[in-house]
Design a protein around this motif. Structure first.
Motif, PDB file in Angstrom:
ATOM      1  N   UNK A  65      72.792  84.712 -21.761  1.00  0.00           N
ATOM      2  CA  UNK A  65      72.579  83.378 -21.215  1.00  0.00           C
ATOM      3  C   UNK A  65      71.254  83.235 -20.488  1.00  0.00           C
ATOM      4  N   UNK A  66      71.160  82.132 -19.744  1.00  0.00           N
ATOM      5  CA  UNK A  66      69.887  81.834 -19.090  1.00  0.00           C
ATOM      6  C   UNK A  66      69.786  82.353 -17.663  1.00  0.00           C
ATOM      7  N   UNK A  67      70.843  82.998 -17.150  1.00  0.00           N
ATOM      8  CA  UNK A  67      70.735  83.478 -15.775  1.00  0.00           C
ATOM      9  C   UNK A  67      71.441  84.805 -15.512  1.00  0.00           C
ATOM     10  N   UNK A  68      72.277  85.274 -16.431  1.00  0.00           N
ATOM     11  CA  UNK A  68      73.025  86.503 -16.195  1.00  0.00           C
ATOM     12  C   UNK A  68      72.104  87.727 -16.178  1.00  0.00           C
ATOM     13  N   UNK A  69      72.613  88.799 -15.591  1.00  0.00           N
ATOM     14  CA  UNK A  69      71.921  90.079 -15.676  1.00  0.00           C
ATOM     15  C   UNK A  69      72.601  90.894 -16.764  1.00  0.00           C
ATOM     16  N   UNK A  70      71.850  91.774 -17.386  1.00  0.00           N
ATOM     17  CA  UNK A  70      72.400  92.585 -18.468  1.00  0.00           C
ATOM     18  C   UNK A  70      73.416  93.580 -17.940  1.00  0.00           C
ATOM     19  N   UNK A  71      74.535  93.762 -18.642  1.00  0.00           N
ATOM     20  CA  UNK A  71      75.514  94.765 -18.239  1.00  0.00           C
ATOM     21  C   UNK A  71      74.915  96.172 -18.186  1.00  0.00           C
ATOM     22  N   UNK A  72      73.953  96.430 -19.060  1.00  0.00           N
ATOM     23  CA  UNK A  72      73.234  97.700 -19.062  1.00  0.00           C
ATOM     24  C   UNK A  72      71.859  97.422 -18.448  1.00  0.00           C
ATOM     25  N   UNK A  73      71.573  98.027 -17.318  1.00  0.00           N
ATOM     26  CA  UNK A  73      70.321  97.726 -16.614  1.00  0.00           C
ATOM     27  C   UNK A  73      69.074  98.106 -17.421  1.00  0.00           C
ATOM     28  N   UNK A  74      69.216  98.970 -18.422  1.00  0.00           N
ATOM     29  CA  UNK A  74      68.077  99.346 -19.254  1.00  0.00           C
ATOM     30  C   UNK A  74      67.840  98.365 -20.404  1.00  0.00           C
ATOM     31  N   UNK A  75      68.788  97.465 -20.622  1.00  0.00           N
ATOM     32  CA  UNK A  75      68.685  96.506 -21.724  1.00  0.00           C
ATOM     33  C   UNK A  75      68.117  95.192 -21.202  1.00  0.00           C
ATOM     34  N   UNK A  76      67.027  94.717 -21.791  1.00  0.00           N
ATOM     35  CA  UNK A  76      66.456  93.441 -21.314  1.00  0.00           C
ATOM     36  C   UNK A  76      67.374  92.266 -21.615  1.00  0.00           C
ATOM     37  N   UNK A  77      67.352  91.290 -20.729  1.00  0.00           N
ATOM     38  CA  UNK A  77      68.064  90.037 -20.985  1.00  0.00           C
ATOM     39  C   UNK A  77      67.419  89.378 -22.203  1.00  0.00           C
ATOM     40  N   UNK A  78      68.233  88.821 -23.081  1.00  0.00           N
ATOM     41  CA  UNK A  78      67.700  88.222 -24.303  1.00  0.00           C
ATOM     42  C   UNK A  78      66.740  87.075 -24.028  1.00  0.00           C
ATOM     43  N   UNK A  79      66.861  86.421 -22.890  1.00  0.00           N
ATOM     44  CA  UNK A  79      65.953  85.302 -22.600  1.00  0.00           C
ATOM     45  C   UNK A  79      64.526  85.779 -22.343  1.00  0.00           C
ATOM     46  N   UNK A  80      64.329  87.106 -22.231  1.00  0.00           N
ATOM     47  CA  UNK A  80      62.993  87.661 -22.002  1.00  0.00           C
ATOM     48  C   UNK A  80      62.488  88.507 -23.171  1.00  0.00           C
ATOM     49  N   UNK A  81      63.292  88.684 -24.188  1.00  0.00           N
ATOM     50  CA  UNK A  81      62.948  89.597 -25.283  1.00  0.00           C
ATOM     51  C   UNK A  81      61.654  89.195 -25.991  1.00  0.00           C
ATOM     52  N   UNK A  82      61.426  87.916 -26.194  1.00  0.00           N
ATOM     53  CA  UNK A  82      60.253  87.484 -26.962  1.00  0.00           C
ATOM     54  C   UNK A  82      59.000  87.311 -26.105  1.00  0.00           C
ATOM     55  N   UNK A  83      59.054  87.682 -24.848  1.00  0.00           N
ATOM     56  CA  UNK A  83      57.856  87.573 -24.001  1.00  0.00           C
ATOM     57  C   UNK A  83      56.744  88.487 -24.490  1.00  0.00           C
ATOM     58  N   UNK A  84      57.096  89.635 -25.009  1.00  0.00           N
ATOM     59  CA  UNK A  84      56.080  90.549 -25.509  1.00  0.00           C
ATOM     60  C   UNK A  84      56.289  90.918 -26.961  1.00  0.00           C
ATOM     61  N   UNK A  85      57.024  90.099 -27.685  1.00  0.00           N
ATOM     62  CA  UNK A  85      57.378  90.414 -29.071  1.00  0.00           C
ATOM     63  C   UNK A  85      57.347  89.131 -29.883  1.00  0.00           C
ATOM     64  N   UNK A  86      56.442  89.029 -30.840  1.00  0.00           N
ATOM     65  CA  UNK A  86      56.402  87.847 -31.701  1.00  0.00           C
ATOM     66  C   UNK A  86      57.701  87.756 -32.508  1.00  0.00           C
ATOM     67  N   UNK A  87      58.276  86.576 -32.646  1.00  0.00           N
ATOM     68  CA  UNK A  87      59.533  86.445 -33.395  1.00  0.00           C
ATOM     69  C   UNK A  87      59.446  87.025 -34.811  1.00  0.00           C
ATOM     70  N   UNK A  88      58.312  86.808 -35.478  1.00  0.00           N
ATOM     71  CA  UNK A  88      58.136  87.316 -36.839  1.00  0.00           C
ATOM     72  C   UNK A  88      58.145  88.837 -36.854  1.00  0.00           C
ATOM     73  N   UNK A  89      57.514  89.438 -35.855  1.00  0.00           N
ATOM     74  CA  UNK A  89      57.461  90.899 -35.783  1.00  0.00           C
ATOM     75  C   UNK A  89      58.836  91.479 -35.478  1.00  0.00           C
TER      76      UNK A  89
END
Length: 116
Positions: A53-77
């Motif tokens: 979602x848009x505000x939850x924290x990840x259950x696994x602290x090493x796993x990024x929240x999906x709302x931040x995944x594309x900050x450094x990753x182009x969708x196509x890549x």
């Protein structure tokens, strides 16, 4: 006339090659996906570690929240990387299989939830 025909024979293939080269193709092209299906894929395969979602924290602290995944990753890549691996597995991540169409759906979903 012969000279015009020879000129056409040389120029036409070059023009066709240029037209083909300018069309998007390969891993740089992102296939349209269905964000609703992508959300279902994320909920079934990813939610045990990643916040969806848009505000939850990840259950696994090493796993990024999906709302931040594309900050450094182009969708196509991201889509290309996921499609190239028949089985998805990262360090500290469970191994699972994802179909190409579900990759497109997942990336479409990710595009709808990215933090600004």
């Amino acid at each position: 006339m012969r000279r015009a025909s020879a000129l056409f024979t040389m120029i036409f293939p070059a023009l066709m090659a240029a037209a083909c080269a300018s069309a998007p193709s390969g891993p740089e092209t992102l296939a349209p996906g269905d964000p609703a299906v992508g959300q279902q894929v994320a909920e079934s395969l990813c939610a045990s570690c990643h916040a969806l979602g848009d505000s939850e924290t990840s259950p696994n602290s090493a796993a990024p929240a999906f709302r931040h995944v594309l900050e450094g990753y182009r969708p196509e890549a991201l889509a290309a990387d996921l499609k190239q691996a028949a089985t998805i597995s990262h360090r500290n991540m469970p191994t699972f299989y994802m179909e190409d169409s579900h990759v497109d759906d997942l990336v479409a979903y990710l595009l709808t939830i990215q933090a600004s």
